[in-house]
Design a protein around this motif. Structure first.
Motif, PDB file in Angstrom:
ATOM      1  N   GLY A  15       0.799  -1.222   0.000  1.00  0.00           N
ATOM      2  CA  GLY A  15       0.000   0.000   0.000  1.00  0.00           C
ATOM      3  C   GLY A  15       0.828   1.266   0.000  1.00  0.00           C
ATOM      4  N   MET A  16       2.155   1.133   0.135  1.00  0.00           N
ATOM      5  CA  MET A  16       3.014   2.321   0.083  1.00  0.00           C
ATOM      6  C   MET A  16       3.099   2.848  -1.344  1.00  0.00           C
ATOM      7  SD  MET A  16       6.323   1.601   2.467  1.00  0.00           S
ATOM      8  CE  MET A  16       6.286   2.073   4.176  1.00  0.00           C
ATOM      9  N   THR A  17       3.293   4.136  -1.452  1.00  0.00           N
ATOM     10  CA  THR A  17       3.530   4.750  -2.757  1.00  0.00           C
ATOM     11  C   THR A  17       5.006   4.573  -3.121  1.00  0.00           C
ATOM     12  OG1 THR A  17       4.139   6.882  -1.823  1.00  0.00           O
ATOM     13  CG2 THR A  17       1.775   6.521  -2.300  1.00  0.00           C
ATOM     14  N   MET A  18       5.331   4.849  -4.352  1.00  0.00           N
ATOM     15  CA  MET A  18       6.725   4.809  -4.786  1.00  0.00           C
ATOM     16  C   MET A  18       7.556   5.811  -3.970  1.00  0.00           C
ATOM     17  SD  MET A  18       6.368   4.519  -8.908  1.00  0.00           S
ATOM     18  CE  MET A  18       5.102   3.476  -9.594  1.00  0.00           C
ATOM     19  N   GLU A  19       6.979   6.958  -3.688  1.00  0.00           N
ATOM     20  CA  GLU A  19       7.692   7.972  -2.913  1.00  0.00           C
ATOM     21  C   GLU A  19       7.986   7.477  -1.496  1.00  0.00           C
ATOM     22  OE1 GLU A  19       4.812   8.648  -4.687  1.00  0.00           O
ATOM     23  OE2 GLU A  19       5.889   9.527  -6.384  1.00  0.00           O
ATOM     24  N   ASN A  20       6.996   6.790  -0.878  1.00  0.00           N
ATOM     25  CA  ASN A  20       7.208   6.220   0.465  1.00  0.00           C
ATOM     26  C   ASN A  20       8.380   5.253   0.457  1.00  0.00           C
ATOM     27  OD1 ASN A  20       3.640   5.801   0.937  1.00  0.00           O
ATOM     28  ND2 ASN A  20       4.873   7.505   1.657  1.00  0.00           N
ATOM     29  N   VAL A  21       8.389   4.345  -0.514  1.00  0.00           N
ATOM     30  CA  VAL A  21       9.438   3.327  -0.600  1.00  0.00           C
ATOM     31  C   VAL A  21      10.795   3.987  -0.846  1.00  0.00           C
ATOM     32  CG1 VAL A  21      10.306   1.347  -1.912  1.00  0.00           C
ATOM     33  CG2 VAL A  21       7.876   1.489  -1.332  1.00  0.00           C
ATOM     34  N   ARG A  22      10.831   4.929  -1.778  1.00  0.00           N
ATOM     35  CA  ARG A  22      12.093   5.615  -2.101  1.00  0.00           C
ATOM     36  C   ARG A  22      12.654   6.336  -0.880  1.00  0.00           C
ATOM     37  NH1 ARG A  22      10.497   8.535  -6.199  1.00  0.00           N
ATOM     38  NH2 ARG A  22      11.096   7.073  -7.808  1.00  0.00           N
ATOM     39  N   SER A  23      11.796   6.896  -0.042  1.00  0.00           N
ATOM     40  CA  SER A  23      12.278   7.611   1.149  1.00  0.00           C
ATOM     41  C   SER A  23      12.911   6.655   2.163  1.00  0.00           C
ATOM     42  CB  SER A  23      11.139   8.395   1.802  1.00  0.00           C
ATOM     43  OG  SER A  23      10.222   7.535   2.438  1.00  0.00           O
ATOM     44  N   ILE A  24      12.570   5.378   2.106  1.00  0.00           N
ATOM     45  CA  ILE A  24      13.126   4.399   3.051  1.00  0.00           C
ATOM     46  C   ILE A  24      14.308   3.646   2.449  1.00  0.00           C
ATOM     47  CG2 ILE A  24      12.623   2.302   4.379  1.00  0.00           C
ATOM     48  CD1 ILE A  24       9.694   3.327   4.535  1.00  0.00           C
ATOM     49  N   TRP A  25      14.141   3.099   1.241  1.00  0.00           N
ATOM     50  CA  TRP A  25      15.177   2.258   0.624  1.00  0.00           C
ATOM     51  C   TRP A  25      16.000   2.968  -0.436  1.00  0.00           C
ATOM     52  CZ3 TRP A  25      12.978  -3.317  -0.458  1.00  0.00           C
ATOM     53  CH2 TRP A  25      12.895  -4.012   0.760  1.00  0.00           C
ATOM     54  N   GLY A  26      15.626   4.170  -0.809  1.00  0.00           N
ATOM     55  CA  GLY A  26      16.349   4.878  -1.852  1.00  0.00           C
ATOM     56  C   GLY A  26      15.919   4.441  -3.243  1.00  0.00           C
ATOM     57  N   GLN A  27      16.629   4.957  -4.214  1.00  0.00           N
ATOM     58  CA  GLN A  27      16.326   4.672  -5.616  1.00  0.00           C
ATOM     59  C   GLN A  27      16.653   3.210  -5.932  1.00  0.00           C
ATOM     60  OE1 GLN A  27      14.778   6.758  -7.503  1.00  0.00           O
ATOM     61  NE2 GLN A  27      14.937   5.761  -9.476  1.00  0.00           N
TER      62      GLN A  27
END
Length: 148
Positions: A15-27
């Motif tokens: 349910g996370m957005t791409m932005e949520n994931v990127r903020s945690i794991w990076g690009q």
């Protein structure tokens, strides 16, 4: 990393957005696009590949929220048990509800743990990848997103 059935993996949740994931794991190391039917390019998946053997799928069907996680990493564990790289015969002893869902003969086999929506892709007798999914409603049509 810890596989959390119906929730995600470690701090990454369905349910996370791409932005949520990127903020945690990076690009991600690589981004792929999958269009299942060429006549409908608006129906597509965006797949983020991380170096650790993790793929995160964001589907247009689910408003590009994280809806599938696939792992080939031998560091990822379900209930403390490494899945990828293990013999399926060993895992059947640990997870007695594990069953053969479909045999694609020389291409591989798909095993499932239906109660927790986890699928194992097996070649020979060895688990290559582990796929896990969010929980769905009783009809199997609507995702029940984990609480954050």
């Amino acid at each position: 990393m810890k596989i959390l059935p119906h929730i995600g993996i470690d701090e990454i949740q369905f349910g996370m957005t791409m932005e949520n994931v990127r903020s945690i794991w990076g690009q991600p190391a690589n981004i792929r696009y999958f269009i299942p039917v060429e006549e409908n390019p608006e129906e597509r998946d965006v797949i983020w590949e991380y170096d650790e053997g993790i793929e995160l799928s964001f589907s247009s069907d689910d408003s590009f929220l994280l809806s599938t996680i696939e792992s080939s990493s031998q560091k990822d564990k379900l209930n403390g048990v490494v899945m990828a790289g293990r013999k399926i015969s060993e895992l059947i002893l640990v997870f007695p509800k594990l069953f053969l869902e479909q045999d694609f003969e020389e291409n591989g086999k798909n095993y499932e743990l239906p109660d927790i929506d986890i699928s194992l892709w097996v070649k020979g007798d060895v688990v290559e990848t582990v796929l896990f999914f969010p929980e769905y409603d009783k009809n199997g049509t609507t995702i029940i997103w984990p609480d954050r």
